[in-house]
Design a protein around this motif. Structure first.
Motif, PDB file in Angstrom:
ATOM      1  N   SER A 104     -14.505 -10.630  -1.454  1.00 36.97           N
ATOM      2  CA  SER A 104     -14.323 -11.070  -0.064  1.00 36.97           C
ATOM      3  C   SER A 104     -13.640 -10.024   0.808  1.00 36.97           C
ATOM      4  N   MET A 105     -12.694  -9.277   0.248  1.00 35.53           N
ATOM      5  CA  MET A 105     -11.974  -8.275   1.044  1.00 35.53           C
ATOM      6  C   MET A 105     -11.811  -6.997   0.236  1.00 35.53           C
ATOM      7  N   LYS A 106     -11.698  -5.882   0.950  1.00 38.59           N
ATOM      8  CA  LYS A 106     -11.491  -4.597   0.288  1.00 38.59           C
ATOM      9  C   LYS A 106     -10.508  -3.749   1.076  1.00 38.59           C
ATOM     10  N   MET A 107      -9.597  -3.106   0.344  1.00 41.01           N
ATOM     11  CA  MET A 107      -8.752  -2.070   0.924  1.00 41.01           C
ATOM     12  C   MET A 107      -9.116  -0.753   0.245  1.00 41.01           C
ATOM     13  N   PRO A 108      -9.653   0.216   0.985  1.00 41.04           N
ATOM     14  CA  PRO A 108      -9.990   1.502   0.370  1.00 41.04           C
ATOM     15  C   PRO A 108      -8.738   2.198  -0.169  1.00 41.04           C
ATOM     16  N   GLN A 155     -10.171  -0.913  -8.524  1.00 44.14           N
ATOM     17  CA  GLN A 155     -11.426  -0.326  -8.963  1.00 44.14           C
ATOM     18  C   GLN A 155     -11.199   1.099  -9.489  1.00 44.14           C
ATOM     19  N   GLU A 156     -12.203   1.646 -10.148  1.00 43.97           N
ATOM     20  CA  GLU A 156     -12.081   2.980 -10.719  1.00 43.97           C
ATOM     21  C   GLU A 156     -11.777   4.029  -9.659  1.00 43.97           C
ATOM     22  N   ASN A 157     -12.301   3.834  -8.440  1.00 44.92           N
ATOM     23  CA  ASN A 157     -12.070   4.817  -7.387  1.00 44.92           C
ATOM     24  C   ASN A 157     -10.771   4.577  -6.619  1.00 44.92           C
ATOM     25  N   GLY A 158      -9.997   3.564  -7.034  1.00 43.14           N
ATOM     26  CA  GLY A 158      -8.719   3.285  -6.391  1.00 43.14           C
ATOM     27  C   GLY A 158      -8.771   2.212  -5.319  1.00 43.14           C
ATOM     28  N   ASP A 159      -9.973   1.749  -4.965  1.00 49.94           N
ATOM     29  CA  ASP A 159     -10.081   0.661  -3.994  1.00 49.94           C
ATOM     30  C   ASP A 159      -9.498  -0.628  -4.574  1.00 49.94           C
ATOM     31  N   PHE A 169      -4.876  -1.658   5.201  1.00 51.13           N
ATOM     32  CA  PHE A 169      -5.173  -3.073   5.395  1.00 51.13           C
ATOM     33  C   PHE A 169      -6.505  -3.384   4.716  1.00 51.13           C
ATOM     34  N   PHE A 170      -6.782  -4.678   4.562  1.00 44.38           N
ATOM     35  CA  PHE A 170      -8.043  -5.130   3.981  1.00 44.38           C
ATOM     36  C   PHE A 170      -9.076  -5.365   5.078  1.00 44.38           C
ATOM     37  N   ASP A 171     -10.335  -5.186   4.719  1.00 45.75           N
ATOM     38  CA  ASP A 171     -11.437  -5.425   5.647  1.00 45.75           C
ATOM     39  C   ASP A 171     -12.452  -6.343   4.965  1.00 45.75           C
ATOM     40  N   PHE A 172     -13.499  -6.748   5.723  1.00 44.30           N
ATOM     41  CA  PHE A 172     -14.522  -7.663   5.225  1.00 44.30           C
ATOM     42  C   PHE A 172     -15.882  -6.958   5.184  1.00 44.30           C
ATOM     43  N   TYR A 229       0.804  -1.223   0.000  1.00 46.53           N
ATOM     44  CA  TYR A 229       0.000   0.000   0.000  1.00 46.53           C
ATOM     45  C   TYR A 229       0.836   1.271   0.000  1.00 46.53           C
ATOM     46  N   ASP A 230       2.081   1.185   0.533  1.00 44.72           N
ATOM     47  CA  ASP A 230       2.945   2.366   0.584  1.00 44.72           C
ATOM     48  C   ASP A 230       4.022   2.349  -0.485  1.00 44.72           C
ATOM     49  N   GLY A 231       3.916   1.422  -1.437  1.00 41.14           N
ATOM     50  CA  GLY A 231       4.882   1.338  -2.526  1.00 41.14           C
ATOM     51  C   GLY A 231       6.082   0.465  -2.241  1.00 41.14           C
ATOM     52  N   THR A 232       6.141  -0.167  -1.090  1.00 41.07           N
ATOM     53  CA  THR A 232       7.252  -1.041  -0.744  1.00 41.07           C
ATOM     54  C   THR A 232       7.219  -2.310  -1.586  1.00 41.07           C
ATOM     55  N   PRO A 233       8.342  -2.688  -2.221  1.00 41.69           N
ATOM     56  CA  PRO A 233       8.383  -3.967  -2.940  1.00 41.69           C
ATOM     57  C   PRO A 233       8.232  -5.124  -1.957  1.00 41.69           C
TER      58      PRO A 233
END
Length: 267
Positions: free
Chosen positions: A140-144, A125-129, A149-152, A109-113
């Motif tokens: 099943s999971m989404k990270m905004p 997704q189009e909105n970046g999620d 982190f991902f949530d349910f 999420y922060d660009g770390t390899p």
């Protein structure tokens, strides 16, 4: 500084004669070891998320092993390097249930390899999620966007109205804690656990997921499942019984292959 800490650790072991494994077992047997055992990275409850992991290592001046493996994808937790674990005098190392056959390169999420399981491919997704789909194509999971982190937020069984409806999802329910991208067999997990044990004198913890109440909330809905317990207890009980049946079958397999390499209270 790091080499000084390592020499201090070796000196302590020489003076007391205790390995990390022996130290933890003594404490679990209500005996007093040379010091209080420490667990850093031995389970997902004592592990650390990627961002704090990098900051902690930088603060302590401790090198991080590369590549960085993300083992808990929901929480974005890393495999803790042995250097950092030793720096914090950790006495534990864990045999994880969710190993993939293959890893692939990705950016966190922060660009770390990082390395993630090959089968773990979130959809942007189009909105970046970021959305993660299960094996049937259900989200099943989404990270905004800009999340950590991902949530349910999706509940596959939210429309079930009867026990018969719940039974129709038995396969999904019984495999709730077995992500499709964690595709190693139990035999392969056992071989990995054996290798881990042979390579360290730390206490080996076994991590097996067996969610029941939380699984009910994820599958039915965070508010709906508590309501089920009060208003539709038959449906809630049917769901929990299927979950427990699945966990027992999966645990029997896990314990048969991984269990021999996990430490216990007494030797």
């Amino acid at each position: 500084m790091f080499n000084q800490q390592r020499r201090k650790r070796r000196k302590m072991k020489k003076e007391t004669g205790l390995t990390s494994r022996e130290r933890v077992i003594m404490a679990l047997n209500h005996q007093e070891p040379d010091r209080v055992p420490i667990d850093f990275g031995g389970t997902d409850a004592t592990n650390i998320q990627l961002g704090p992991y990098k900051k902690l290592a930088a603060l302590l001046g401790c090198p991080i092993e590369k590549p960085i493996f993300l083992h808990d994808l929901m929480q974005q937790q890393t495999e803790v390097s042995m250097e950092l674990a030793d720096r914090l005098y950790s006495d534990a190392r864990f045999a994880y249930i969710g190993y993939p056959k293959e890893w692939r390169d990705d950016l966190a999420y922060d660009g770390t390899p990082v390395k993630v399981p090959r089968g773990f491919v979130p959809q942007i997704q189009e909105n970046g999620d970021l959305l993660v789909m299960d094996s049937s194509g259900y989200p099943s999971m989404k990270m905004p966007k800009d999340g950590f982190f991902f949530d349910f937020p999706f509940h596959k069984l939210s429309e079930c109205r009867s026990i018969a409806d719940i039974e129709g999802y038995r396969a999904d329910i019984e495999s709730f804690d077995l992500s499709s991208w964690h595709d190693c067999s139990y035999e392969e997990m056992g071989q990995k656990a054996k290798k881990i044990r042979q390579g360290t004198d730390k206490y080996i913890t076994g991590l097996f997921y067996g969610h029941v109440f939380q699984a009910g909330q994820v599958l039915r809905g965070w508010s709906q499942f508590p309501l089920d317990l009060a208003e539709n207890p038959g449906l809630a009980q049917a769901l929990m019984e299927i979950l427990v049946d699945g966990h027992i079958k999966n645990f029997d397999q896990w314990y048969a292959h991984v269990g021999p390499f996990v430490d216990r209270k007494s030797t």
